[in-house]
Write a protein that holds these residues in place. Structure first.
Motif, PDB file in Angstrom:
ATOM      1  N   ILE A  78      44.314  42.947  37.387  1.00 54.09           N
ATOM      2  CA  ILE A  78      42.829  42.791  37.229  1.00 54.09           C
ATOM      3  C   ILE A  78      42.366  41.459  37.287  1.00 54.09           C
ATOM      4  CG2 ILE A  78      40.998  42.879  35.448  1.00 54.09           C
ATOM      5  CD1 ILE A  78      42.387  45.377  34.408  1.00 54.09           C
ATOM      6  N   SER A  79      43.403  40.410  36.675  1.00 62.67           N
ATOM      7  CA  SER A  79      43.299  38.925  36.895  1.00 62.67           C
ATOM      8  C   SER A  79      43.419  38.499  38.392  1.00 62.67           C
ATOM      9  CB  SER A  79      44.367  38.193  36.019  1.00 62.67           C
ATOM     10  OG  SER A  79      44.308  38.700  34.608  1.00 62.67           O
ATOM     11  N   THR A  80      44.289  39.135  38.740  1.00 56.11           N
ATOM     12  CA  THR A  80      44.461  38.742  40.593  1.00 56.11           C
ATOM     13  C   THR A  80      43.190  39.163  41.217  1.00 56.11           C
ATOM     14  OG1 THR A  80      46.939  39.248  40.322  1.00 56.11           O
ATOM     15  CG2 THR A  80      45.783  39.184  42.337  1.00 56.11           C
ATOM     16  N   GLN A  81      42.523  40.444  41.044  1.00 59.97           N
ATOM     17  CA  GLN A  81      41.452  40.823  41.575  1.00 59.97           C
ATOM     18  C   GLN A  81      40.373  40.044  41.165  1.00 59.97           C
ATOM     19  OE1 GLN A  81      41.383  42.644  44.080  1.00 59.97           O
ATOM     20  NE2 GLN A  81      43.615  43.306  44.036  1.00 59.97           N
ATOM     21  N   ARG A  82      40.412  39.547  40.026  1.00 60.21           N
ATOM     22  CA  ARG A  82      39.189  38.640  39.636  1.00 60.21           C
ATOM     23  C   ARG A  82      39.054  37.506  40.127  1.00 60.21           C
ATOM     24  NH1 ARG A  82      36.023  40.607  35.490  1.00 60.21           N
ATOM     25  NH2 ARG A  82      35.246  38.533  34.806  1.00 60.21           N
ATOM     26  N   ARG A  83      40.263  36.903  40.419  1.00 60.17           N
ATOM     27  CA  ARG A  83      40.492  35.401  40.905  1.00 60.17           C
ATOM     28  C   ARG A  83      39.903  35.619  42.626  1.00 60.17           C
ATOM     29  NH1 ARG A  83      45.756  34.863  38.156  1.00 60.17           N
ATOM     30  NH2 ARG A  83      45.132  33.962  36.352  1.00 60.17           N
ATOM     31  N   ARG A  84      40.478  36.820  43.067  1.00 57.84           N
ATOM     32  CA  ARG A  84      40.147  36.948  44.652  1.00 57.84           C
ATOM     33  C   ARG A  84      38.553  37.323  44.872  1.00 57.84           C
ATOM     34  NH1 ARG A  84      43.127  42.036  47.079  1.00 57.84           N
ATOM     35  NH2 ARG A  84      41.436  42.243  48.754  1.00 57.84           N
ATOM     36  N   PHE A  85      37.947  37.771  43.913  1.00 55.92           N
ATOM     37  CA  PHE A  85      36.658  37.987  44.309  1.00 55.92           C
ATOM     38  C   PHE A  85      35.790  37.207  42.999  1.00 55.92           C
ATOM     39  CE2 PHE A  85      38.481  41.923  45.404  1.00 55.92           C
ATOM     40  CZ  PHE A  85      38.297  41.891  46.785  1.00 55.92           C
ATOM     41  N   THR A  86      35.968  36.070  43.206  1.00 53.50           N
ATOM     42  CA  THR A  86      35.324  34.922  41.969  1.00 53.50           C
ATOM     43  C   THR A  86      33.846  35.011  42.165  1.00 53.50           C
ATOM     44  OG1 THR A  86      35.499  32.996  43.482  1.00 53.50           O
ATOM     45  CG2 THR A  86      37.152  33.428  42.305  1.00 53.50           C
ATOM     46  N   GLY A  87      33.165  35.298  43.269  1.00 53.13           N
ATOM     47  CA  GLY A  87      31.603  35.218  43.167  1.00 53.13           C
ATOM     48  C   GLY A  87      31.139  36.401  42.856  1.00 53.13           C
ATOM     49  N   ALA A  88      31.704  37.554  42.803  1.00 58.00           N
ATOM     50  CA  ALA A  88      31.197  38.757  42.315  1.00 58.00           C
ATOM     51  C   ALA A  88      31.692  39.333  41.175  1.00 58.00           C
ATOM     52  CB  ALA A  88      31.753  39.966  43.495  1.00 58.00           C
ATOM     53  N   GLN A  89      31.491  38.448  39.986  1.00 58.88           N
ATOM     54  CA  GLN A  89      32.108  38.791  38.841  1.00 58.88           C
ATOM     55  C   GLN A  89      30.684  39.490  38.059  1.00 58.88           C
ATOM     56  OE1 GLN A  89      33.550  35.650  36.623  1.00 58.88           O
ATOM     57  NE2 GLN A  89      35.275  35.170  38.126  1.00 58.88           N
ATOM     58  N   LEU A  90      31.083  40.389  37.082  1.00 62.55           N
ATOM     59  CA  LEU A  90      30.159  41.165  36.285  1.00 62.55           C
ATOM     60  C   LEU A  90      29.794  40.740  35.365  1.00 62.55           C
ATOM     61  CD1 LEU A  90      31.396  44.765  37.145  1.00 62.55           C
ATOM     62  CD2 LEU A  90      29.515  43.768  38.268  1.00 62.55           C
ATOM     63  N   GLY A  91      30.368  39.759  34.636  1.00 61.65           N
ATOM     64  CA  GLY A  91      29.984  39.030  33.228  1.00 61.65           C
ATOM     65  C   GLY A  91      30.696  39.989  32.254  1.00 61.65           C
ATOM     66  N   LYS A  92      30.602  39.201  31.150  1.00 59.72           N
ATOM     67  CA  LYS A  92      31.173  39.864  29.780  1.00 59.72           C
ATOM     68  C   LYS A  92      30.159  40.802  29.178  1.00 59.72           C
ATOM     69  CE  LYS A  92      33.595  38.534  25.323  1.00 59.72           C
ATOM     70  NZ  LYS A  92      34.094  37.573  24.767  1.00 59.72           N
ATOM     71  N   VAL A  93      30.491  41.917  28.869  1.00 58.27           N
ATOM     72  CA  VAL A  93      29.579  42.808  28.110  1.00 58.27           C
ATOM     73  C   VAL A  93      30.028  43.045  26.444  1.00 58.27           C
ATOM     74  CG1 VAL A  93      28.376  45.159  27.796  1.00 58.27           C
ATOM     75  CG2 VAL A  93      28.773  44.144  29.784  1.00 58.27           C
ATOM     76  N   PRO A  94      29.135  42.680  25.449  1.00 59.89           N
ATOM     77  CA  PRO A  94      29.928  42.790  24.138  1.00 59.89           C
ATOM     78  C   PRO A  94      29.746  44.400  23.617  1.00 59.89           C
ATOM     79  CG  PRO A  94      27.542  42.150  24.092  1.00 59.89           C
ATOM     80  CD  PRO A  94      27.974  42.347  25.482  1.00 59.89           C
ATOM     81  N   VAL A  95      30.836  44.883  24.137  1.00 63.37           N
ATOM     82  CA  VAL A  95      31.099  46.574  23.834  1.00 63.37           C
ATOM     83  C   VAL A  95      31.015  46.739  22.417  1.00 63.37           C
ATOM     84  CG1 VAL A  95      32.589  48.487  24.272  1.00 63.37           C
ATOM     85  CG2 VAL A  95      32.199  46.899  26.031  1.00 63.37           C
ATOM     86  N   PHE A  96      31.930  46.094  21.518  1.00 65.39           N
ATOM     87  CA  PHE A  96      32.030  46.138  20.344  1.00 65.39           C
ATOM     88  C   PHE A  96      31.061  45.370  19.367  1.00 65.39           C
ATOM     89  CE2 PHE A  96      36.105  47.128  22.515  1.00 65.39           C
ATOM     90  CZ  PHE A  96      36.249  48.445  22.072  1.00 65.39           C
ATOM     91  N   TYR A  97      29.803  44.841  19.957  1.00 65.09           N
ATOM     92  CA  TYR A  97      29.093  44.029  18.992  1.00 65.09           C
ATOM     93  C   TYR A  97      28.453  44.656  17.784  1.00 65.09           C
ATOM     94  CZ  TYR A  97      25.189  41.049  17.683  1.00 65.09           C
ATOM     95  OH  TYR A  97      24.613  40.192  16.984  1.00 65.09           O
ATOM     96  N   ALA A  98      27.807  45.851  18.181  1.00 71.51           N
ATOM     97  CA  ALA A  98      27.128  46.608  16.904  1.00 71.51           C
ATOM     98  C   ALA A  98      28.346  47.032  15.986  1.00 71.51           C
ATOM     99  CB  ALA A  98      26.514  47.811  17.589  1.00 71.51           C
ATOM    100  N   ALA A  99      29.436  47.661  16.160  1.00 64.52           N
ATOM    101  CA  ALA A  99      30.263  47.904  15.578  1.00 64.52           C
ATOM    102  C   ALA A  99      30.953  46.791  14.707  1.00 64.52           C
ATOM    103  CB  ALA A  99      31.442  48.861  16.390  1.00 64.52           C
ATOM    104  N   ASP A 100      31.077  45.709  15.426  1.00 71.64           N
ATOM    105  CA  ASP A 100      31.619  44.677  14.740  1.00 71.64           C
ATOM    106  C   ASP A 100      30.460  43.980  13.664  1.00 71.64           C
ATOM    107  OD1 ASP A 100      33.629  42.593  14.237  1.00 71.64           O
ATOM    108  OD2 ASP A 100      32.581  41.262  15.518  1.00 71.64           O
ATOM    109  N   THR A 101      29.528  44.012  14.060  1.00 65.18           N
ATOM    110  CA  THR A 101      28.311  43.373  13.289  1.00 65.18           C
ATOM    111  C   THR A 101      28.006  44.280  11.817  1.00 65.18           C
ATOM    112  OG1 THR A 101      27.172  42.556  15.075  1.00 65.18           O
ATOM    113  CG2 THR A 101      25.900  42.860  13.040  1.00 65.18           C
ATOM    114  N   LEU A 102      28.281  45.792  12.051  1.00 62.86           N
ATOM    115  CA  LEU A 102      28.059  46.588  10.860  1.00 62.86           C
ATOM    116  C   LEU A 102      29.202  46.557   9.965  1.00 62.86           C
ATOM    117  CD1 LEU A 102      26.438  48.710   9.663  1.00 62.86           C
ATOM    118  CD2 LEU A 102      27.456  50.377  11.346  1.00 62.86           C
ATOM    119  N   LEU A 103      30.420  46.409  10.663  1.00 65.60           N
ATOM    120  CA  LEU A 103      31.722  46.152   9.820  1.00 65.60           C
ATOM    121  C   LEU A 103      31.550  45.080   9.165  1.00 65.60           C
ATOM    122  CD1 LEU A 103      34.484  47.447   9.221  1.00 65.60           C
ATOM    123  CD2 LEU A 103      35.080  46.207  10.991  1.00 65.60           C
TER     124      LEU A 103
END
Length: 197
Positions: A151-176
């Motif tokens: 994954i790290s190698t592929q991310r470096r290869r396609f540097t212009g096409a990054q999707l960005g970070k999605v806070p998947v656990f944000y709601a669960a973390d905030t509630l916890l």
């Protein structure tokens, strides 16, 4: 992935990954302190995933988009469970796990989706039977691969096409964190005791 061995560029990148892993291990104190931090991370991880499971369950009741959200969240949950065995073995800290997971959310949604497909398209008995067969195979796939390096190698290869970070656990973390804030900690009690003295 099908090459016989890594190139020199890839081996340098892997060495960077190894040194960053060793920095993470060096940050955790040795001895009893490190063990306590590890136990604390495991307990927090268990509580976080429990709250995330309740979030997944609740999204199933949302009209129109509930089933689609439920599918994606379940895919993430199963993918996290599969990779958690490997991350525990390699002693990744919880913060590093969550950051890596949320940065590569698209990969993990795809990785966990075959387990969820069986549950969604078959009767409960057949779906959970397929799941009982698929899940251990996916755990073995996750632990037996070098997915993090790929994954790290592929991310470096396609540097212009990054999707960005999605806070998947944000709601669960905030509630916890809100639930945990209801319980007084020892340090707060000691501070209050010292103020009264």
């Amino acid at each position: 992935m099908g090459r016989a061995g890594p190139s020199t560029v890839e081996s340098l990148k892997q060495n960077d990954t190894v040194t960053s892993d060793s920095k993470v291990h060096a940050a955790r104190p040795a001895g009893l302190g490190g063990i306590m931090i590890g136990i604390g991370e495991q307990v927090y991880s268990l509580l976080l995933l429990t709250f995330f499971f309740f979030e997944v369950y609740a999204t199933g009741f949302i009209p129109y988009i509930g089933k689609a959200l439920n599918f994606v969240l379940l895919s993430w949950m199963y993918a996290y469970y599969c990779f958690e065995y490997k991350w525990n073995f390699t002693e990744w800290g919880l913060e590093k796990r969550l950051d890596f997971f949320e940065t590569n959310w698209a990969f993990f949604a795809g990785f966990g989706s075959p387990c969820v497909l069986a549950i969604f398209f078959f009767s409960p008995l057949v779906g959970y039977g397929f799941m009982a067969v698929l899940f251990p195979l996916f755990v073995l796939t996750a632990t037996g691969t070098e997915a993090e390096q790929v994954i790290s190698t592929q991310r470096r290869r396609f540097t212009g096409a990054q999707l960005g970070k999605v806070p998947v656990f944000y709601a669960a973390d905030t509630l916890l964190m809100r639930v945990l804030s209801l319980f007084p900690s020892e340090s707060r009690e000691q501070t209050q005791d010292n103020k009264t003295l």
